[in-house]
Design an enzyme around this catalytic site. Structure first.
Site, PDB file in Angstrom:
ATOM      1  CB  THR A 550       9.106  -2.043   2.521  1.00  0.00           C
ATOM      2  OG1 THR A 550       9.392  -1.067   3.531  1.00  0.00           O
ATOM      3  CG2 THR A 550      10.393  -2.408   1.806  1.00  0.00           C
ATOM      4  CE  LYS A 574       0.467   5.777   1.968  1.00  0.00           C
ATOM      5  NZ  LYS A 574       0.216   4.366   1.825  1.00  0.00           N
ATOM      6  CD  GLU A 601       4.630  14.882  -4.551  1.00  0.00           C
ATOM      7  OE1 GLU A 601       5.306  15.897  -4.417  1.00  0.00           O
ATOM      8  OE2 GLU A 601       3.409  14.837  -4.310  1.00  0.00           O
ATOM      9  CB  VAL A 604      -0.580  12.080   0.051  1.00  0.00           C
ATOM     10  CG1 VAL A 604      -2.091  12.329   0.126  1.00  0.00           C
ATOM     11  CG2 VAL A 604       0.010  12.041   1.449  1.00  0.00           C
ATOM     12  CG  LEU A 608      -2.596  13.096  -7.328  1.00  0.00           C
ATOM     13  CD1 LEU A 608      -3.501  13.863  -6.425  1.00  0.00           C
ATOM     14  CD2 LEU A 608      -3.165  12.932  -8.693  1.00  0.00           C
ATOM     15  N   GLY A 659      -3.530  -4.027  -6.515  1.00  0.00           N
ATOM     16  CA  GLY A 659      -2.397  -3.236  -6.019  1.00  0.00           C
ATOM     17  C   GLY A 659      -2.811  -1.932  -5.366  1.00  0.00           C
ATOM     18  CD  GLU A 662      -0.611   0.823   2.543  1.00  0.00           C
ATOM     19  OE1 GLU A 662       0.530   0.682   3.011  1.00  0.00           O
ATOM     20  OE2 GLU A 662      -0.843   1.530   1.550  1.00  0.00           O
ATOM     21  CG  ASP A 673      -3.164   4.173   3.478  1.00  0.00           C
ATOM     22  OD1 ASP A 673      -1.928   4.034   3.503  1.00  0.00           O
ATOM     23  OD2 ASP A 673      -3.792   4.679   2.517  1.00  0.00           O
ATOM     24  CE  LYS A 677      -2.504   7.174   0.960  1.00  0.00           C
ATOM     25  NZ  LYS A 677      -3.421   6.346   0.224  1.00  0.00           N
TER      26      LYS A 677
END
Ligand code: NDP
Ligand SMILES: N[C@@H](CC=O)C(=O)O
Length: 716
Positions: A550, A574, A601, A604, A608, A659, A662, A673, A677
């Site tokens: 969420t 976050k 993980e 951010v 990756l 998508g 946010e 955001d 990050k």
């Protein structure tokens, strides 16, 4: 020779007795001795009837009649009219004896030990005569050969005399002989019984005395299981146990055989084979001198006992004083309190013991009476009693001299938040027992089973909050990867809970990741994220992981309580990891302290991965001095897509639809955001920064945050 013993359920009806016949007659070319219990449930019914008679309850005669009828019905099904007559005549005397004794007990309103022994043993006399006739076996009366003496309120078998009597009659045995289990007699030839599990004991005594090649205990389970299969669905039957292992497992709740049964067989090294009458093709469990075949396995089984209490006697007056233990255990023994486990630390400051909960009042009174002087002088404190406890034991001969078993055991239960109240391990190192709260049994058994038994996979129980863009993709991934993860990583993800903002679904047995969103949208239990959190904690399942997909602050607020309850937290959200440095550090510290994970993980770089490599660099001593990154997918998309033909409003909507953004794109446009990050990257790199330390130059005017989301999205 083989000795085969069939328990109450194996001889519980005409149909099962017919199975017994097939099993017995399948043994060829060697003499067979069969031992049988009473027809299933009959001994309990006889005891109840006897007690009713003793208290003058006339209904005892109706009960007696129904017991007789149960046998008559079995006889009618097993035999033709001639056979019925023959068997009925054989048992007539026993039934008459039953009637007379019961009437005597009823008339004088007193159930003496002698009457009780006679009445409770009649079930075996009846069943054995019926089954011997049905099998065509020679019937022998166990009372003539198994002799007992009353010691400390229990009938103890007179081993030498019994062995001699059996040795003297061994020559009479033909191809097929049958003895009733459970019953015996004393020096005056009065009826006695061998107590709980007595028929197993009869069989073991005969097998030892006759030097049988094997003792087969035919029952209603496949054998000893690695754990209680009602709790651990992955529990499996153990092929091979040593006598000591079987004894320990039986003592700690595995009700396959009764522990004393093993002693005569163990002394004569007669192998015992546990078999299932209802599944005769199952391999069963072999109990023998050395469990050679399974030496590779350190732990053979896990057992547990419920309905017990932990009694602790503590006080400075116990330190260095001799005789305290003797007095404690003597006063309990005098009141017939059975002590299941004892634990005393070397400081001698306290002794903890486990007893059955129903005996706590008696035990407390006995201890307070014994130590009233020390308690009055405050040398010994009050007796402390913790109810609703359980004892869990792991058993295995291979534990001897093997290091790390206790570490592995307590690590696995500790990581899952199971508190251990007391521990006991004997010098034989074959059993480690420990005391936990009864509510934690299921969880403890699961994690121990997973830690010690070769199973196809480890299980991870997953609770998901959020079923939007990220949550739904995660569910798809789980569904697609399940088989591969199980096969290649020996990991099975079981989805046990899913919550949206309004409702939730929970199922300990697992939810279908392909259907759960639809199910939740069309139903589900209404409730908030706090209700979901409470339910997760109350479910108390092993290896629990809460996944937050969420963007909600209230969801981030439940992390601490979950971590504190030993639930790992993995989050795409976050908010927590970019909250105040103090809160972020507290979450990390709690996870560390509780031995669970706090992973973010995907915060951010959308997984990756970037956070794990940074962690590795820092751990290996590198200093991260500078980081350059484009961390916003949304802003990146916007600057690439924006053109004269495509206005900003359209590109923002597209970013949301794809998508990237946010749930509220203003969080991206305002730079919030990106701030989150960067802060997360900086903190993971070792810089204790706060949001205020980040300089922001937003792409859009701050005023965009004033209007409502829908108005913002649809105004052009
Ligand atoms: N998009 C991406 O590429 C990436 C996103 N993320 C992060 O993933 C998170 C989710 O994003 P996304 O899936 O796009 O968001 P969505 O808006 O698509 O989904 C959000 C979900 O959260 C649920 N929810 C909201 N409030 C609560 C609450 N109080 N209790 C329980 N559930 C609640 C909503 O439930 P309901 O439907 O019932 O209202 C909804 O299912 C965000 O934090 C985002 O930053 C991280 C990495 C990459
Ligand atoms: N809104 C974010 C998505 C992931 O964190 C972005 O645009 O990068």
């Amino acid at each position: 020779m083989r000795v085969l013993k069939f328990g109450g359920t194996s001889v519980g009806s005409a149909e099962t007795i017919a199975r017994v016949k097939d099993i017995v007659l399948s043994v060829k070319n060697e003499p067979v001795v069969v031992v049988v219990s009473a027809v299933g449930g009959i001994t309990d019914r006889l005891i109840k009837t006897a007690n009713m008679a003793g208290s003058g309850n006339e209904a005892c005669f109706d009960h007696l009649q129904s017991i007789i009828e149960t046998h008559q019905q079995i006889i009618a099904k097993l035999f033709d009219p001639v056979g019925v007559k023959k068997v009925s005549a054989l048992i007539e005397h026993d039934i008459e004896e039953l009637r007379i004794i019961l009437k005597g007990v009823f008339l004088i309103r007193e159930l003496s030990r002698k009457s009780f022994e006679s009445l409770s043993g009649i079930g075996e006399r009846l069943s054995s005569k019926i089954i011997a006739t049905y099998l065509g076996a020679q019937w022998y009366d166990s009372r003539q050969y198994i002799k007992t003496n009353l010691e400390y309120g229990r009938n103890q078998v007179l081993v030498n005399e019994t062995d001699q009597l059996l040795a003297d009659m061994k020559g009479q045995l033909g191809q097929l002989s049958l003895f009733p289990g459970f019953i015996s007699s004393n020096a005056k030839n009065e009826n006695t019984t061998l107590g709980r599990g007595g028929s197993d004991y009869t069989a073991a005594i005969l097998a030892a005395a006759f030097d049988a090649a094997t003792l087969e205990i035919w029952t209603d389970v496949d054998g000893f299981m690695t754990a209680d299969p009602r709790v651990i669905s992955r529990a499996y039957c153990i092929d091979h146990l040593s006598y000591a292992e079987a004894m320990e497992l039986s003592h700690f709740g595995a009700k396959v055989i009764y522990p004393p049964t093993i002693i005569p067989a163990f002394q004569k090294k007669v192998p015992i084979l546990i078999k299932n009458t209802f599944n005769p093709n199952a391999k069963g469990t072999l109990i023998s001198q050395m469990a050679e075949s399974s030496l590779a396995q350190q732990i053979k089984g896990i057992s547990s006992i419920k309905d017990v209490s932990l009694v602790t006697v503590q006080g400075i007056g116990m330190v260095g004083v001799t005789g305290i233990s003797m007095r404690l255990f003597s006063c309990l023994a005098a009141r017939e309190v059975n002590v299941i486990l004892i634990s005393q630390a070397s400081s001698e400051n306290s002794i903890s013991l486990v007893i059955e909960t129903e005996q706590t009042a008696v035990a407390r009174a006995a201890i307070e009476n014994e130590f009233y002087r020390e308690m009055a002088n405050r040398q010994i404190n009050r007796v402390m009693v913790d109810d609703e406890m359980a004892v869990v034991a792991i058993v295995g001969e291979k534990m001897k001299q093997t290091t790390g078993i206790a570490g592995q055991l307590f690590n696995s239960v500790g990581k899952n938040g199971v508190n251990v109240f007391a521990i006991a391990q004997g010098g034989s190192e074959i059993n480690i027992s420990f005391v936990i709260k009864e509510r934690d049994i299921r969880k403890a058994l699961n994690v121990i089973h997973e830690a010690f038994f070769l199973s196809d996979y480890s299980r991870l129980n997953l609770f998901l909050a959020g079923k939007g863009t990220v949550g739904s993709k995660l569910l798809k991934k789980i569904s697609a990867q399940t088989k591969k993860l199980q096969k290649e990583n020996r990991l099975r993800i079981r989805l046990v809970g899913v919550a949206g903002s309004q409702s939730m679904l929970l199922d300990r047995e697992g939810l279908d990741p392909d259907k759960v969103i639809e199910q939740l949208n069309s139903g589900g239990t209404p409730g908030s994220i706090n209700d979901f959190k409470d339910k997760i904690i109350a479910m108390n399942v092993a290896n629990s992981v809460f996944v937050d997909c969420t963007a909600s602050e209230v969801v981030a607020d439940v992390y601490h309580a979950l971590l504190d309850a030993n639930v790992s937290v993995v989050t795409a959200n976050k908010i927590a990891s970019s909250s105040s440095f103090q809160h972020y550090s507290k979450l990390k510290a709690t996870a560390r302290e509780k031995g669970v994970k706090f992973f973010f993980e995907t915060n951010v770089g959308a997984g990756l991965p970037i956070i794990a490599p940074i962690n590795d660099l820092v751990r290996s001593g590198d200093t991260i001095e500078r980081l350059e990154a484009v961390v916003s997918g949304t802003l990146n998309f916007i600057v690439n897509e924006l053109s004269e033909e495509k206005p900003l409003s359209e590109v923002i909507l597209e970013a949301k639809e794809k998508g990237f953004s946010e749930p509220d794109p203003r969080v991206d446009l305002s730079g919030t955001d990106v701030v989150r990050k960067l802060l997360i990257l900086a903190r993971e790199s070792g810089y204790p920064l706060e949001q205020e330390d980040v300089e922001v130059e937003p792409l859009c005017r701050q005023s965009i945050s004033i209007c409502r989301l829908w108005k913002f999205l649809w105004r052009r």
